[in-house]
Design an enzyme around this catalytic site. Structure first.
Site, PDB file in Angstrom:
ATOM      1  N   LYS A  28       0.851  -1.196   0.000  1.00 16.93           N
ATOM      2  CA  LYS A  28       0.000   0.000   0.000  1.00 16.93           C
ATOM      3  C   LYS A  28       0.885   1.243   0.000  1.00 16.93           C
ATOM      4  CE  LYS A  28      -2.046   2.642   3.040  1.00 16.93           C
ATOM      5  NZ  LYS A  28      -1.902   3.914   2.311  1.00 16.93           N
ATOM      6  N   GLU A  60       9.875   0.880  10.664  1.00 19.88           N
ATOM      7  CA  GLU A  60      10.880   1.931  10.399  1.00 19.88           C
ATOM      8  C   GLU A  60      10.140   3.247  10.568  1.00 19.88           C
ATOM      9  OE1 GLU A  60      13.931   1.207   9.890  1.00 19.88           O
ATOM     10  OE2 GLU A  60      13.854  -0.868   9.214  1.00 19.88           O
ATOM     11  N   CYS A  62      13.261  10.961   7.215  1.00 23.98           N
ATOM     12  CA  CYS A  62      13.256  10.399   8.575  1.00 23.98           C
ATOM     13  C   CYS A  62      14.591  10.576   9.263  1.00 23.98           C
ATOM     14  CB  CYS A  62      12.894   8.924   8.525  1.00 23.98           C
ATOM     15  SG  CYS A  62      13.967   7.998   7.423  1.00 23.98           S
ATOM     16  N   GLU A  88       9.296  15.536  15.831  1.00 22.11           N
ATOM     17  CA  GLU A  88       9.702  15.453  14.432  1.00 22.11           C
ATOM     18  C   GLU A  88       8.928  16.499  13.628  1.00 22.11           C
ATOM     19  OE1 GLU A  88       8.596  11.891  12.208  1.00 22.11           O
ATOM     20  OE2 GLU A  88      10.614  11.853  11.370  1.00 22.11           O
TER      21      GLU A  88
HETATM   22  P1  NAD Z   1       2.256   7.942   8.222  1.00 18.42           P
HETATM   23  O1  NAD Z   1       2.586   7.138   9.416  1.00 18.42           O
HETATM   24  O2  NAD Z   1       1.216   8.980   8.327  1.00 18.42           O
HETATM   25  O3  NAD Z   1       1.777   7.004   7.012  1.00 18.42           O
HETATM   26  C1  NAD Z   1       2.562   5.910   6.589  1.00 18.42           C
HETATM   27  C2  NAD Z   1       1.654   4.876   5.966  1.00 18.42           C
HETATM   28  O4  NAD Z   1       0.767   4.385   6.958  1.00 18.42           O
HETATM   29  C3  NAD Z   1       0.794   5.421   4.832  1.00 18.42           C
HETATM   30  O5  NAD Z   1       0.701   4.459   3.812  1.00 18.42           O
HETATM   31  C4  NAD Z   1      -0.560   5.622   5.513  1.00 18.42           C
HETATM   32  O6  NAD Z   1      -1.659   5.533   4.638  1.00 18.42           O
HETATM   33  C5  NAD Z   1      -0.567   4.492   6.508  1.00 18.42           C
HETATM   34  N1  NAD Z   1      -1.445   4.753   7.655  1.00 18.42           N
HETATM   35  C6  NAD Z   1      -1.769   5.953   8.186  1.00 18.42           C
HETATM   36  N2  NAD Z   1      -2.638   5.787   9.214  1.00 18.42           N
HETATM   37  C7  NAD Z   1      -2.849   4.464   9.332  1.00 18.42           C
HETATM   38  C8  NAD Z   1      -3.657   3.677  10.194  1.00 18.42           C
HETATM   39  N3  NAD Z   1      -4.421   4.224  11.143  1.00 18.42           N
HETATM   40  N4  NAD Z   1      -3.634   2.324  10.024  1.00 18.42           N
HETATM   41  C9  NAD Z   1      -2.871   1.762   9.061  1.00 18.42           C
HETATM   42  N5  NAD Z   1      -2.117   2.457   8.212  1.00 18.42           N
HETATM   43  C10 NAD Z   1      -2.094   3.797   8.337  1.00 18.42           C
HETATM   44  O7  NAD Z   1       3.656   8.516   7.721  1.00 18.42           O
HETATM   45  P2  NAD Z   1       3.929   9.497   6.497  1.00 18.42           P
HETATM   46  O8  NAD Z   1       3.410  10.826   6.902  1.00 18.42           O
HETATM   47  O9  NAD Z   1       3.476   8.893   5.214  1.00 18.42           O
HETATM   48  O10 NAD Z   1       5.526   9.501   6.442  1.00 18.42           O
HETATM   49  C11 NAD Z   1       6.286  10.268   7.270  1.00 18.42           C
HETATM   50  C12 NAD Z   1       6.834   9.453   8.421  1.00 18.42           C
HETATM   51  O11 NAD Z   1       7.571   8.332   7.924  1.00 18.42           O
HETATM   52  C13 NAD Z   1       7.806  10.234   9.255  1.00 18.42           C
HETATM   53  O12 NAD Z   1       7.553  10.023  10.634  1.00 18.42           O
HETATM   54  C14 NAD Z   1       9.162   9.651   8.855  1.00 18.42           C
HETATM   55  O13 NAD Z   1      10.155   9.812   9.823  1.00 18.42           O
HETATM   56  C15 NAD Z   1       8.824   8.235   8.595  1.00 18.42           C
HETATM   57  N6  NAD Z   1       9.828   7.580   7.726  1.00 18.42           N
HETATM   58  C16 NAD Z   1      10.699   6.681   8.287  1.00 18.42           C
HETATM   59  C17 NAD Z   1      11.673   6.059   7.505  1.00 18.42           C
HETATM   60  C18 NAD Z   1      12.617   5.047   8.111  1.00 18.42           C
HETATM   61  O14 NAD Z   1      13.235   4.289   7.352  1.00 18.42           O
HETATM   62  N7  NAD Z   1      12.756   4.994   9.416  1.00 18.42           N
HETATM   63  C19 NAD Z   1      11.760   6.359   6.135  1.00 18.42           C
HETATM   64  C20 NAD Z   1      10.865   7.291   5.602  1.00 18.42           C
HETATM   65  C21 NAD Z   1       9.899   7.881   6.411  1.00 18.42           C
END
Ligand code: NAD
Length: 499
Positions: free
Chosen positions: A192, A268, A303, A401
């Site tokens: 997804k 992650e 991130c 963050e």
């Molecule tokens: P997010 O957590 O809002 O969303 C990530 C994914 O989870 C999306 O596909 C979203 O649709 C899904 N999601 C959201 N709510 C959900 C729920 N209630 N149940 C199931 N799935 C759900 O994150 P984002 O805003 O897309 O990305 C930014 C975040 O990602 C930042 O915190 C960043 O640090 C992190 N990130 C981490 C890494 C790493 O390798 N550690 C790499 C890139 C980004």
């Protein structure tokens, strides 16, 4: 890869693109079962790029059924490793061949600069598929030391159907980080993409079929977190979830697993990483380029962004002077212009979030030295690169963050204080240290509770090195390196008694 050199050329390519609009399940395109769609917006202009199938639990069910069928029929999961390798190498070549098209699609979808998209999609994404393809036929099991009367083999098997839930900040690269090792291991996947950036993962699925991946092995269901994402997290026929995104949503996946089939969950997540400059460091061009990159690369939507820049008080003025010079020279603007350094934030909602943190920094008493608001005169969701001095460890901008282009300088009096401030965080993803003293570098590297420590140059590492977080930045799972494959394998003992 030869790529065009002007925004006008990229706009011509953009005009010719056909955007994917449906879910990719069992080797073909499907409307959402509900018939619903959602609008996909270019955040740099506000233009609607098109609509995309709004997948939910019914579509996830269909995708999981296709993935399970493909896993059980063995066309991929039991294929000879060299066959899997050949398909993944062809996929790497196809991504290279379509890199410009994919990069323009990703830039329009996310607001990321074409420069970054070309680097990620033209070089890094194919490297991931190639590296894990090469690993597929070079991984061995073990024989345990059980003595003369038995042969006990320890073998690794693909875990089954994996659910991959992705963020929007590096859409195709994060897909490659997870898919390349999962497919090399022999798993089938339901992926997804983030709702903000569904396009390139969908196109990748089509290219994977062209490369020879059997139908049902890779299914991509676009949709929202609370519906499609949650359905993946709670699915009883998904064997493992690998998630990248925020810490808050990562916690939901643990809950979903505990309330369904107890599937292992690889996480992650977010970060609040320090960039430490000790008094003996040379404040030269390379250091300043690293500081700028660490805070502003991908508009700070990274991130591993090193936003907390902890600078020894003896070199802080020189550092700040040079950082400000470079910050003011950054070009914010049209993401399709190859000269642009910072594109748009991914959405209007995210832009407001970043701006609210900048306001928090101002009201908590940090000293604003550059930027500080939305970019004037640009139509989309742009934020100027912002520098604060006088940040203190207790401020929200030092603890939470931000995920935007904000660099905060915290003064430190010597190495011990720098380490104390650096350690004072709930996160543990990354850190950078600048010093000429190798002993101090190792001392700090060992004392910093985080997954990656970069010394004398900001980097996340590369495909060969594991990436993941301590504390609230991650689980024990790692992306990248040989470690990533472990997420998608399970271990079996075959004990043979000899007569
Ligand atoms: P997010 O957590 O809002 O969303 C990530 C994914 O989870 C999306 O596909 C979203 O649709 C899904 N999601 C959201 N709510 C959900 C729920 N209630 N149940 C199931 N799935 C759900 O994150 P984002 O805003 O897309 O990305 C930014 C975040 O990602 C930042 O915190 C960043 O640090 C992190 N990130 C981490 C890494 C790493 O390798 N550690 C790499 C890139 C980004």
């Amino acid at each position: 890869m030869t790529s065009p050199s002007s925004a006008a050329d990229y706009r011509v390519i953009a005009g010719r693109l056909a955007f994917p609009s449906k879910a990719y399940i069992d080797g073909g395109w499907h409307e959402a079962a509900s018939g619903k769609v959602f609008e996909n917006i270019n955040p740099a202009t506000g233009a609607v790029l098109g609509t995309v199938a709004h997948g939910d639990a019914a579509d996830v069910d269909k995708a999981v059924a296709a993935a399970r069928r493909s896993f059980e029929d063995g066309a991929w999961s039991r294929a000879a490793p060299e066959e899997r390798k050949a398909v993944l190498l062809r996929l790497a070549d196809l991504v290279r061949a379509h890199a410009v098209e994919l990069a323009v699609m990703e830039s329009l979808d996310s607001g990321k600069t074409i420069k970054d998209c070309l680097n990620e999609i033209g070089h890094e994404v194919p490297t991931f598929f190639q590296w894990y393809a090469e690993l597929a036929d070079k991984s061995f099991g073990k024989v345990a030391p059980t003595g003369e009367k038995t042969v006990a083999m320890i073998v690794k098997e693909p875990v089954g159907v994996v659910g991959l839930v992705l963020p929007w900040n590096f859409p195709l690269l994060m897909a490659a980080w997870k898919l390349a090792p999962a497919l090399a291991a022999g798993c089938s996947a339901v992926l997804k993409p983030a709702e903000q950036t569904p396009l390139t993962a969908l196109r990748l699925a089509e290219l994977a079929t062209e490369a020879g991946l059997p139908a049902g092995v890779l299914n991509v269901v676009p949709g929202f977190g609370e519906t499609a994402g949650q359905a993946i997290g709670r699915h009883n026929d998904i064997d493992v979830v690998s998630f990248t995104g925020s810490t808050e949503v990562g916690a939901y996946f643990l809950k979903y697993a505990s309330e369904s089939n107890l599937k292992p969950v690889g996480l992650e997540m977010g970060g609040k990483s320090p960039f430490i400059v000790l008094e003996d460091a040379d404040i030269d061009d390379a250091l300043i380029a690293s500081a700028i990159n660490a805070a502003f690369w991908n508009g700070g939507q990274n991130c591993s962004a090193n936003m907390r820049q902890i600078i020894d008080l003896k070199v802080k003025d020189t550092f700040l002077h040079r950082v400000l010079e470079k910050t003011r020279a950054l070009v914010v603007g049209d993401p399709l212009d190859p000269g642009t350094d910072l594109g748009s934030m991914v959405s209007a909602e995210h832009q407001s979030r970043v701006l609210s943190y900048i306001e928090a920094g101002k009201s908590e008493g940090a000293r604003l030295l550059a930027g500080g608001g939305a970019s004037a005169g640009l139509p989309g969701c742009f934020v100027d690169p912002t520098v604060f001095d006088g940040v203190t460890p207790a401020m929200r901008v030092a603890r939470e963050e931000i995920f935007g282009p904000v660099l905060g300088v915290i003064g430190a009096n010597g190495v011990d204080e720098a380490l104390k401030i650096a350690r004072d965080t709930d996160y543990g993803l990354h850190a950078t240290i600048f010093t000429r003293d190798i002993d101090k570098a190792f001392h700090l590297a060992k004392r910093l509770p985080c997954g990656t420590v970069a010394v004398n140059g900001f980097t996340e590492g590369n495909v060969t090195t594991p990436f993941g977080g301590y504390k609230r930045s991650g689980s024990l799972a790692r992306d990248n390196g040989t470690e990533a494959v472990e997420q998608y394998l399970q271990t079996k003992t075959i004990w043979v008694s000899l007569r």
